[in-house]
Design a protein around this motif. Structure first.
Motif, PDB file in Angstrom:
ATOM      1  N   LEU A 193       0.826  -1.165  -0.135  1.00  0.00           N
ATOM      2  CA  LEU A 193       0.032  -0.063   0.079  1.00  0.00           C
ATOM      3  C   LEU A 193       0.803   1.250  -0.123  1.00  0.00           C
ATOM      4  CD1 LEU A 193      -2.723   1.235   0.214  1.00  0.00           C
ATOM      5  CD2 LEU A 193      -2.712   1.178   2.898  1.00  0.00           C
ATOM      6  N   VAL A 194       1.956   1.179   0.853  1.00  0.00           N
ATOM      7  CA  VAL A 194       2.775   2.439   0.844  1.00  0.00           C
ATOM      8  C   VAL A 194       3.650   2.635  -0.638  1.00  0.00           C
ATOM      9  CG1 VAL A 194       4.905   3.347   1.980  1.00  0.00           C
ATOM     10  CG2 VAL A 194       3.088   2.322   3.345  1.00  0.00           C
ATOM     11  N   LEU A 195       3.945   1.521  -0.871  1.00  0.00           N
ATOM     12  CA  LEU A 195       4.597   1.549  -2.265  1.00  0.00           C
ATOM     13  C   LEU A 195       3.635   1.857  -3.496  1.00  0.00           C
ATOM     14  CD1 LEU A 195       6.786  -1.777  -2.428  1.00  0.00           C
ATOM     15  CD2 LEU A 195       7.556   0.660  -2.191  1.00  0.00           C
ATOM     16  N   GLN A 196       2.561   1.588  -3.414  1.00  0.00           N
ATOM     17  CA  GLN A 196       1.474   2.190  -4.476  1.00  0.00           C
ATOM     18  C   GLN A 196       1.161   3.689  -4.247  1.00  0.00           C
ATOM     19  OE1 GLN A 196      -0.244   0.666  -7.175  1.00  0.00           O
ATOM     20  NE2 GLN A 196       1.100  -1.067  -6.812  1.00  0.00           N
ATOM     21  N   LEU A 197       1.129   4.211  -2.960  1.00  0.00           N
ATOM     22  CA  LEU A 197       1.067   5.530  -2.710  1.00  0.00           C
ATOM     23  C   LEU A 197       2.179   6.170  -3.191  1.00  0.00           C
ATOM     24  CD1 LEU A 197      -0.799   5.393   0.770  1.00  0.00           C
ATOM     25  CD2 LEU A 197      -1.911   5.959  -1.465  1.00  0.00           C
ATOM     26  N   VAL A 198       3.553   5.767  -3.025  1.00  0.00           N
ATOM     27  CA  VAL A 198       4.654   6.609  -3.475  1.00  0.00           C
ATOM     28  C   VAL A 198       4.501   6.623  -4.864  1.00  0.00           C
ATOM     29  CG1 VAL A 198       7.059   6.405  -3.628  1.00  0.00           C
ATOM     30  CG2 VAL A 198       5.884   5.893  -1.368  1.00  0.00           C
ATOM     31  N   GLY A 199       4.225   5.816  -5.473  1.00  0.00           N
ATOM     32  CA  GLY A 199       4.192   5.601  -7.177  1.00  0.00           C
ATOM     33  C   GLY A 199       3.241   6.576  -7.406  1.00  0.00           C
ATOM     34  N   LEU A 200       2.054   6.594  -6.960  1.00  0.00           N
ATOM     35  CA  LEU A 200       0.832   7.471  -7.222  1.00  0.00           C
ATOM     36  C   LEU A 200       1.152   8.993  -6.918  1.00  0.00           C
ATOM     37  CD1 LEU A 200      -2.006   7.868  -8.193  1.00  0.00           C
ATOM     38  CD2 LEU A 200      -2.641   7.695  -5.752  1.00  0.00           C
ATOM     39  N   VAL A 201       2.051   9.339  -5.840  1.00  0.00           N
ATOM     40  CA  VAL A 201       2.381  10.686  -5.543  1.00  0.00           C
ATOM     41  C   VAL A 201       3.637  11.040  -6.814  1.00  0.00           C
ATOM     42  CG1 VAL A 201       3.870  12.151  -4.099  1.00  0.00           C
ATOM     43  CG2 VAL A 201       1.923  10.530  -3.285  1.00  0.00           C
ATOM     44  N   THR A 202       4.461  10.057  -7.090  1.00  0.00           N
ATOM     45  CA  THR A 202       5.521  10.328  -8.020  1.00  0.00           C
ATOM     46  C   THR A 202       4.904  10.654  -9.260  1.00  0.00           C
ATOM     47  OG1 THR A 202       6.778   8.965  -6.921  1.00  0.00           O
ATOM     48  CG2 THR A 202       7.507   9.465  -9.167  1.00  0.00           C
ATOM     49  N   LEU A 203       3.918  10.083  -9.793  1.00  0.00           N
ATOM     50  CA  LEU A 203       3.048  10.197 -11.058  1.00  0.00           C
ATOM     51  C   LEU A 203       2.364  11.662 -10.843  1.00  0.00           C
ATOM     52  CD1 LEU A 203       2.227   9.016 -13.641  1.00  0.00           C
ATOM     53  CD2 LEU A 203       0.461   7.852 -12.621  1.00  0.00           C
ATOM     54  N   ALA A 204       1.737  11.942  -9.977  1.00  0.00           N
ATOM     55  CA  ALA A 204       1.085  13.243  -9.903  1.00  0.00           C
ATOM     56  C   ALA A 204       2.059  14.270  -9.875  1.00  0.00           C
ATOM     57  CB  ALA A 204       0.290  13.262  -8.456  1.00  0.00           C
ATOM     58  N   ILE A 205       2.938  14.314  -9.378  1.00  0.00           N
ATOM     59  CA  ILE A 205       4.214  15.394  -9.340  1.00  0.00           C
ATOM     60  C   ILE A 205       4.520  15.294 -10.773  1.00  0.00           C
ATOM     61  CG2 ILE A 205       6.519  15.942  -8.682  1.00  0.00           C
ATOM     62  CD1 ILE A 205       5.801  14.598  -6.008  1.00  0.00           C
ATOM     63  N   MET A 206       4.814  14.266 -11.327  1.00  0.00           N
ATOM     64  CA  MET A 206       5.430  14.195 -12.812  1.00  0.00           C
ATOM     65  C   MET A 206       4.264  15.035 -13.720  1.00  0.00           C
ATOM     66  SD  MET A 206       7.414  10.696 -13.083  1.00  0.00           S
ATOM     67  CE  MET A 206       7.391  10.855 -14.887  1.00  0.00           C
ATOM     68  N   TRP A 207       3.040  14.818 -13.397  1.00  0.00           N
ATOM     69  CA  TRP A 207       1.913  15.252 -14.276  1.00  0.00           C
ATOM     70  C   TRP A 207       1.695  16.596 -13.990  1.00  0.00           C
ATOM     71  CZ3 TRP A 207      -3.529  16.664 -13.188  1.00  0.00           C
ATOM     72  CH2 TRP A 207      -4.077  16.817 -14.056  1.00  0.00           C
ATOM     73  N   LEU A 208       1.719  16.784 -12.813  1.00  0.00           N
ATOM     74  CA  LEU A 208       1.506  18.453 -12.621  1.00  0.00           C
ATOM     75  C   LEU A 208       2.727  19.202 -13.037  1.00  0.00           C
ATOM     76  CD1 LEU A 208       0.146  18.322  -8.980  1.00  0.00           C
ATOM     77  CD2 LEU A 208      -0.968  18.973 -10.992  1.00  0.00           C
ATOM     78  N   GLY A 209       3.907  18.649 -13.128  1.00  0.00           N
ATOM     79  CA  GLY A 209       5.016  19.364 -13.578  1.00  0.00           C
ATOM     80  C   GLY A 209       5.119  19.746 -14.942  1.00  0.00           C
ATOM     81  N   ASP A 210       4.288  18.727 -15.715  1.00  0.00           N
ATOM     82  CA  ASP A 210       4.308  18.640 -17.158  1.00  0.00           C
ATOM     83  C   ASP A 210       3.280  19.749 -17.573  1.00  0.00           C
ATOM     84  OD1 ASP A 210       5.540  17.582 -19.018  1.00  0.00           O
ATOM     85  OD2 ASP A 210       4.302  15.931 -19.420  1.00  0.00           O
ATOM     86  N   ILE A 211       2.237  20.112 -16.645  1.00  0.00           N
ATOM     87  CA  ILE A 211       1.389  21.290 -17.270  1.00  0.00           C
ATOM     88  C   ILE A 211       1.634  22.416 -17.504  1.00  0.00           C
ATOM     89  CG2 ILE A 211      -0.896  22.188 -16.445  1.00  0.00           C
ATOM     90  CD1 ILE A 211      -1.669  19.649 -15.222  1.00  0.00           C
ATOM     91  N   SER A 212       2.414  22.981 -16.602  1.00  0.00           N
ATOM     92  CA  SER A 212       3.047  24.303 -16.510  1.00  0.00           C
ATOM     93  C   SER A 212       4.180  24.687 -17.461  1.00  0.00           C
ATOM     94  CB  SER A 212       3.491  24.632 -15.181  1.00  0.00           C
ATOM     95  OG  SER A 212       4.445  23.818 -14.603  1.00  0.00           O
TER      96      SER A 212
END
Length: 89
Positions: free
Chosen positions: A70-89
């Motif tokens: 569960l912790v590993l899945q959350l870390v992967g989800l946060v990493t994906l969200a940070i990459m996606w938010l960084g790609d928007i701007s």
């Protein structure tokens, strides 16, 4: 003195063959009808209660097993969200 090779003799079985009692049924098949269980076999029945001591003994490890993925899945989800938010701007 002349030596001769040893002779091989067949070994006779020391145990007599066991015969089935004359009960009128096949010796390999269990008798028909309800079987009586002895008290020791009823107490030695295998069921879920055999696992309870092992579960209690290792309850911390059993709690950590689902928690780690569960912790590993959350870390992967946060990493994906940070990459996606960084790609928007």
């Amino acid at each position: 003195m002349k030596l001769s090779p040893p002779t091989l003799r067949p070994c006779a079985p020391s145990v007599k063959p066991v015969r089935a009692p004359a009960t009128g049924h096949d010796a390999a098949a269990p008798p028909r009808g309800r079987r009586r269980r002895s008290r020791s076999s009823a107490l030695a029945r295998f069921d879920f209660t055999w696992f309870i001591p092992a579960v209690v003994k290792s309850r911390r490890l059993l709690a950590e097993v689902p928690l780690a993925p569960l912790v590993l899945q959350l870390v992967g989800l946060v990493t994906l969200a940070i990459m996606w938010l960084g790609d928007i701007s």
